[in-house]
Design a protein around this motif. Structure first.
Motif, PDB file in Angstrom:
ATOM      1  N   ASN A 162      39.362  50.813  46.110  1.00  0.00           N
ATOM      2  CA  ASN A 162      40.009  50.715  44.802  1.00  0.00           C
ATOM      3  C   ASN A 162      39.247  49.765  43.901  1.00  0.00           C
ATOM      4  OD1 ASN A 162      41.142  47.852  44.911  1.00  0.00           O
ATOM      5  ND2 ASN A 162      42.125  48.713  46.724  1.00  0.00           N
ATOM      6  N   TRP A 163      39.682  49.714  42.642  1.00  0.00           N
ATOM      7  CA  TRP A 163      39.211  48.648  41.770  1.00  0.00           C
ATOM      8  C   TRP A 163      40.399  47.963  41.109  1.00  0.00           C
ATOM      9  CZ3 TRP A 163      39.865  48.787  36.360  1.00  0.00           C
ATOM     10  CH2 TRP A 163      40.063  50.031  35.766  1.00  0.00           C
ATOM     11  N   ALA A 164      40.195  46.696  40.779  1.00  0.00           N
ATOM     12  CA  ALA A 164      41.285  45.886  40.252  1.00  0.00           C
ATOM     13  C   ALA A 164      40.754  44.937  39.192  1.00  0.00           C
ATOM     14  CB  ALA A 164      41.941  45.100  41.382  1.00  0.00           C
ATOM     15  N   LEU A 165      41.671  44.479  38.320  1.00  0.00           N
ATOM     16  CA  LEU A 165      41.336  43.490  37.301  1.00  0.00           C
ATOM     17  C   LEU A 165      41.907  42.131  37.670  1.00  0.00           C
ATOM     18  CD1 LEU A 165      41.935  45.284  33.877  1.00  0.00           C
ATOM     19  CD2 LEU A 165      39.763  44.809  35.011  1.00  0.00           C
ATOM     20  N   ASN A 166      41.143  41.098  37.366  1.00  0.00           N
ATOM     21  CA  ASN A 166      41.614  39.717  37.428  1.00  0.00           C
ATOM     22  C   ASN A 166      41.444  39.126  36.034  1.00  0.00           C
ATOM     23  OD1 ASN A 166      42.028  39.941  40.219  1.00  0.00           O
ATOM     24  ND2 ASN A 166      39.981  39.198  40.693  1.00  0.00           N
ATOM     25  N   PRO A 167      42.445  39.287  35.140  1.00  0.00           N
ATOM     26  CA  PRO A 167      42.293  38.799  33.769  1.00  0.00           C
ATOM     27  C   PRO A 167      42.206  37.273  33.713  1.00  0.00           C
ATOM     28  CG  PRO A 167      44.101  40.378  33.949  1.00  0.00           C
ATOM     29  CD  PRO A 167      43.721  39.983  35.341  1.00  0.00           C
ATOM     30  N   GLU A 168      41.439  36.769  32.748  1.00  0.00           N
ATOM     31  CA  GLU A 168      41.393  35.342  32.479  1.00  0.00           C
ATOM     32  C   GLU A 168      42.642  34.923  31.695  1.00  0.00           C
ATOM     33  OE1 GLU A 168      39.034  32.848  33.149  1.00  0.00           O
ATOM     34  OE2 GLU A 168      38.177  34.295  34.567  1.00  0.00           O
ATOM     35  N   LEU A 169      43.058  33.691  31.903  1.00  0.00           N
ATOM     36  CA  LEU A 169      44.198  33.133  31.162  1.00  0.00           C
ATOM     37  C   LEU A 169      43.720  32.279  30.001  1.00  0.00           C
ATOM     38  CD1 LEU A 169      46.472  32.035  34.144  1.00  0.00           C
ATOM     39  CD2 LEU A 169      47.013  33.824  32.476  1.00  0.00           C
ATOM     40  N   GLU A 170      44.496  32.287  28.916  1.00  0.00           N
ATOM     41  CA  GLU A 170      44.223  31.378  27.810  1.00  0.00           C
ATOM     42  C   GLU A 170      45.546  30.811  27.293  1.00  0.00           C
ATOM     43  OE1 GLU A 170      42.363  33.337  24.571  1.00  0.00           O
ATOM     44  OE2 GLU A 170      43.868  34.930  24.414  1.00  0.00           O
ATOM     45  N   LYS A 171      45.497  29.599  26.776  1.00  0.00           N
ATOM     46  CA  LYS A 171      46.691  28.915  26.290  1.00  0.00           C
ATOM     47  C   LYS A 171      46.885  29.200  24.815  1.00  0.00           C
ATOM     48  CE  LYS A 171      48.895  24.356  26.516  1.00  0.00           C
ATOM     49  NZ  LYS A 171      48.692  22.935  26.924  1.00  0.00           N
ATOM     50  N   GLY A 172      48.028  29.753  24.473  1.00  0.00           N
ATOM     51  CA  GLY A 172      48.320  30.063  23.084  1.00  0.00           C
ATOM     52  C   GLY A 172      48.758  28.845  22.285  1.00  0.00           C
ATOM     53  N   LYS A 173      48.917  29.037  20.996  1.00  0.00           N
ATOM     54  CA  LYS A 173      49.341  27.931  20.131  1.00  0.00           C
ATOM     55  C   LYS A 173      50.725  27.429  20.494  1.00  0.00           C
ATOM     56  CE  LYS A 173      46.549  29.383  16.174  1.00  0.00           C
ATOM     57  NZ  LYS A 173      46.565  29.831  14.758  1.00  0.00           N
ATOM     58  N   ASP A 174      51.505  28.301  21.121  1.00  0.00           N
ATOM     59  CA  ASP A 174      52.845  27.906  21.543  1.00  0.00           C
ATOM     60  C   ASP A 174      52.835  27.181  22.889  1.00  0.00           C
ATOM     61  OD1 ASP A 174      52.160  29.997  23.171  1.00  0.00           O
ATOM     62  OD2 ASP A 174      53.778  31.329  22.558  1.00  0.00           O
ATOM     63  N   GLY A 175      51.660  26.971  23.448  1.00  0.00           N
ATOM     64  CA  GLY A 175      51.548  26.270  24.708  1.00  0.00           C
ATOM     65  C   GLY A 175      51.756  27.142  25.927  1.00  0.00           C
ATOM     66  N   ILE A 176      51.982  28.418  25.722  1.00  0.00           N
ATOM     67  CA  ILE A 176      52.224  29.341  26.822  1.00  0.00           C
ATOM     68  C   ILE A 176      50.920  30.052  27.190  1.00  0.00           C
ATOM     69  CG2 ILE A 176      53.476  31.399  27.567  1.00  0.00           C
ATOM     70  CD1 ILE A 176      55.724  30.574  25.674  1.00  0.00           C
ATOM     71  N   PHE A 177      50.643  30.131  28.492  1.00  0.00           N
ATOM     72  CA  PHE A 177      49.451  30.827  28.951  1.00  0.00           C
ATOM     73  C   PHE A 177      49.698  32.334  28.986  1.00  0.00           C
ATOM     74  CE2 PHE A 177      48.506  26.597  30.467  1.00  0.00           C
ATOM     75  CZ  PHE A 177      47.135  26.506  30.335  1.00  0.00           C
ATOM     76  N   LYS A 178      48.713  33.063  28.581  1.00  0.00           N
ATOM     77  CA  LYS A 178      48.790  34.525  28.641  1.00  0.00           C
ATOM     78  C   LYS A 178      47.423  35.087  29.005  1.00  0.00           C
ATOM     79  CE  LYS A 178      47.875  35.136  23.684  1.00  0.00           C
ATOM     80  NZ  LYS A 178      48.368  35.733  22.434  1.00  0.00           N
ATOM     81  N   TYR A 179      47.426  36.350  29.457  1.00  0.00           N
ATOM     82  CA  TYR A 179      46.181  37.010  29.810  1.00  0.00           C
ATOM     83  C   TYR A 179      45.364  37.324  28.566  1.00  0.00           C
ATOM     84  CZ  TYR A 179      47.949  37.843  34.555  1.00  0.00           C
ATOM     85  OH  TYR A 179      48.420  37.693  35.825  1.00  0.00           O
ATOM     86  N   LYS A 180      44.033  37.176  28.701  1.00  0.00           N
ATOM     87  CA  LYS A 180      43.145  37.544  27.593  1.00  0.00           C
ATOM     88  C   LYS A 180      43.086  39.057  27.406  1.00  0.00           C
ATOM     89  CE  LYS A 180      39.936  33.633  27.510  1.00  0.00           C
ATOM     90  NZ  LYS A 180      38.509  33.242  27.571  1.00  0.00           N
ATOM     91  N   ILE A 181      43.268  39.811  28.497  1.00  0.00           N
ATOM     92  CA  ILE A 181      43.339  41.267  28.414  1.00  0.00           C
ATOM     93  C   ILE A 181      44.530  41.733  29.238  1.00  0.00           C
ATOM     94  CG2 ILE A 181      40.890  41.702  28.000  1.00  0.00           C
ATOM     95  CD1 ILE A 181      40.551  42.216  30.994  1.00  0.00           C
ATOM     96  N   GLU A 182      45.001  42.905  28.903  1.00  0.00           N
ATOM     97  CA  GLU A 182      46.141  43.461  29.630  1.00  0.00           C
ATOM     98  C   GLU A 182      45.750  43.764  31.069  1.00  0.00           C
ATOM     99  OE1 GLU A 182      49.180  47.318  29.424  1.00  0.00           O
ATOM    100  OE2 GLU A 182      47.523  47.112  27.988  1.00  0.00           O
ATOM    101  N   ASP A 183      46.590  43.328  32.009  1.00  0.00           N
ATOM    102  CA  ASP A 183      46.348  43.618  33.410  1.00  0.00           C
ATOM    103  C   ASP A 183      46.670  45.082  33.693  1.00  0.00           C
ATOM    104  OD1 ASP A 183      45.621  43.229  36.001  1.00  0.00           O
ATOM    105  OD2 ASP A 183      47.401  42.086  36.577  1.00  0.00           O
ATOM    106  N   LEU A 184      46.068  45.601  34.754  1.00  0.00           N
ATOM    107  CA  LEU A 184      46.309  46.977  35.180  1.00  0.00           C
ATOM    108  C   LEU A 184      46.672  46.990  36.655  1.00  0.00           C
ATOM    109  CD1 LEU A 184      43.253  48.873  33.605  1.00  0.00           C
ATOM    110  CD2 LEU A 184      45.626  48.990  32.833  1.00  0.00           C
ATOM    111  N   PRO A 185      47.460  47.962  37.098  1.00  0.00           N
ATOM    112  CA  PRO A 185      47.648  48.117  38.553  1.00  0.00           C
ATOM    113  C   PRO A 185      46.331  48.541  39.187  1.00  0.00           C
ATOM    114  CG  PRO A 185      48.597  49.981  37.375  1.00  0.00           C
ATOM    115  CD  PRO A 185      48.207  48.980  36.332  1.00  0.00           C
TER     116      PRO A 185
END
Length: 416
Positions: free
Chosen positions: A304-327
């Motif tokens: 199979n292949w899989a994604l490991n998205p990078e995290l970034e901290k938003g202005k609201d202080g919440i971390f989110k993925y830089k790209i949408e994760d996939l199954p």
């Protein structure tokens, strides 16, 4: 060009391991007949002849010398499944005999052999498919499409690896006579004269420099090929490598059981590593390729292949993925990629469409040369710089001596 209704006759040269697997894949296509088998080991010939008759209803002609097989006028194509040191001679002889060629990887056992085989293929104009069958894998295709989307951002590093826990140490065995029915002189062919030893024969030949290039050319040719496909790259600017017999230092083999190689391309680095006797590779995968970008990493293996998205901290202080994760994107169940690879070869012959080959001679040669570069860097112990136009190392006579293999025992390097 054969019509779809005509019988396609194929010959197998080297029938012990991957050659036999290749033939089985070919035989899943209706209208294919195994007309002949050549092997230097009579016990292998007898076994495969019986299996061919049992599985597919005809008994092939048998030859100890592949040149007799190539004299068959009604043979359309050959499978080359012999040890690596024989690929170049049989490849060129097969093309000269008017046969299409399916050649196991690595296509050549030296840079010079690869170059000769490329020229021969262009000279004779027959269809050539190299057995880097991952190129026919549908989940590899979807991973390459994702890479083209640019969603990973700038890809600065690619890693390839093979950790082979299945590979146990070779135990010492004394030299002795070849088994009855084995034409050992023919098996050696252009390689140096040495007494017969079981450790240098079926299967384990690949751990000796006379005949092959170890894990680098066995597995590396698959993984580095996909890495370069994903990056749209050909030859690196430089390479350095290190390794040795660290896992099994007393094993009676020559090629390293542990190795790392670093290839420098124009805008990224490519890392290769292998370790025999260990399964726990990077990302929890025993083999694979990872494309590491600013926004995330794509990791792929044969399942199979899989994604490991990078995290970034938003202005609201919440971390989110830089790209949408996939199954995870899995290999389709019940799909035999080797069969798809051989089917692609047959389709290209029937339709006279070399441009549609999934792994033609140019791709096979490129991957094999890059693997040879890694091994040469290891054996010289220094960083080497590649001249892609001259197909040699820059200002390094010692390294360039490894680009060629001396042909011995009366055998001559083909001239193309």
């Amino acid at each position: 060009m054969k019509s779809p209704n005509e019988k396609f006759r194929i010959g197998l040269i080297g029938a012990n391991n991957m050659g036999w697997s290749d033939l089985n894949a070919f035989m899943r296509t209706p209208g294919v007949e195994c007309s002949a088998i050549a092997d230097v080991d009579q016990s292998v010939l007898d076994k495969r002849a019986a299996e061919t008759e049992k599985n597919w209803g005809n008994r092939p002609q048998l030859f100890k010398d592949y040149r007799k097989l190539l004299e068959l006028k009604d043979l359309d194509a050959v499978i080359i499944g012999v040890p690596d040191h024989w690929h170049c001679l049989i490849f060129c002889d097969s093309l000269a005999a008017g046969k299409h060629v399916y050649c196991e990887k690595p296509v050549g056992n030296s840079v010079e052999e690869c170059q000769v085989m490329l020229r021969a293929a262009r000279h004779f104009g027959k269809m050539v498919q190299v057995g880097q069958w991952q190129r026919s894998g549908t989940h590899y295709h979807s991973a390459m499409e994702f890479l083209k989307s640019g969603k990973l951002g700038n890809i600065r590093l690619v890693k390839c690896w093979s950790y082979s826990g299945w590979k146990k140490p070779i135990v010492f065995q004394p030299d002795g006579p070849a088994p009855p029915g084995v034409d050992y002189e023919m098996w050696l062919g252009p390689a140096p004269q040495r007494p017969f030893n079981p450790n240098r024969f079926h299967g384990d030949f690949r751990w000796f420099w006379d005949y092959a290039g170890g894990m680098m050319t066995d597995w590396g040719v698959h993984q580095l090929d996909i890495a370069m496909l994903g990056m749209g790259a050909a030859f690196p600017k430089s390479v350095l490598a290190g390794g040795g017999k660290f896992g099994f230092p007393d094993e009676p083999s020559e090629t390293p059981d542990t190795m790392q190689a670093v290839y420098e391309f124009e805008n990224f680095n490519l890392l290769w590593e292998h370790a025999k006797g260990i399964d726990a590779g990077p990302y929890g995968r025993s083999e694979g390729i990872s494309f590491i970008g600013n926004n995330g990493t794509l990791v792929i293996d044969r399942n199979n292949w899989a994604l490991n998205p990078e995290l970034e901290k938003g202005k609201d202080g919440i971390f989110k993925y830089k790209i949408e994760d996939l199954p995870d994107q899995f290999r389709p169940g019940g799909v035999d990629y080797l069969q798809l690879h051989t089917q692609n070869f047959l389709d290209c012959i029937r339709n006279n469409s070399p441009e549609k080959l999934n792994c033609g001679i140019e791709l096979g040669v490129n991957a094999a040369i890059v693997c040879q570069m890694g091994n040469i860097a290891l054996r010289t112990g220094r960083k080497l710089f590649w001249d892609a136009e001259k197909q040699s190392f820059k200002n390094d006579k010692a390294a360039n001596r490894f680009l060629k293999k001396e042909y011995l025992n009366g055998w001559k390097m083909p001239k193309y």
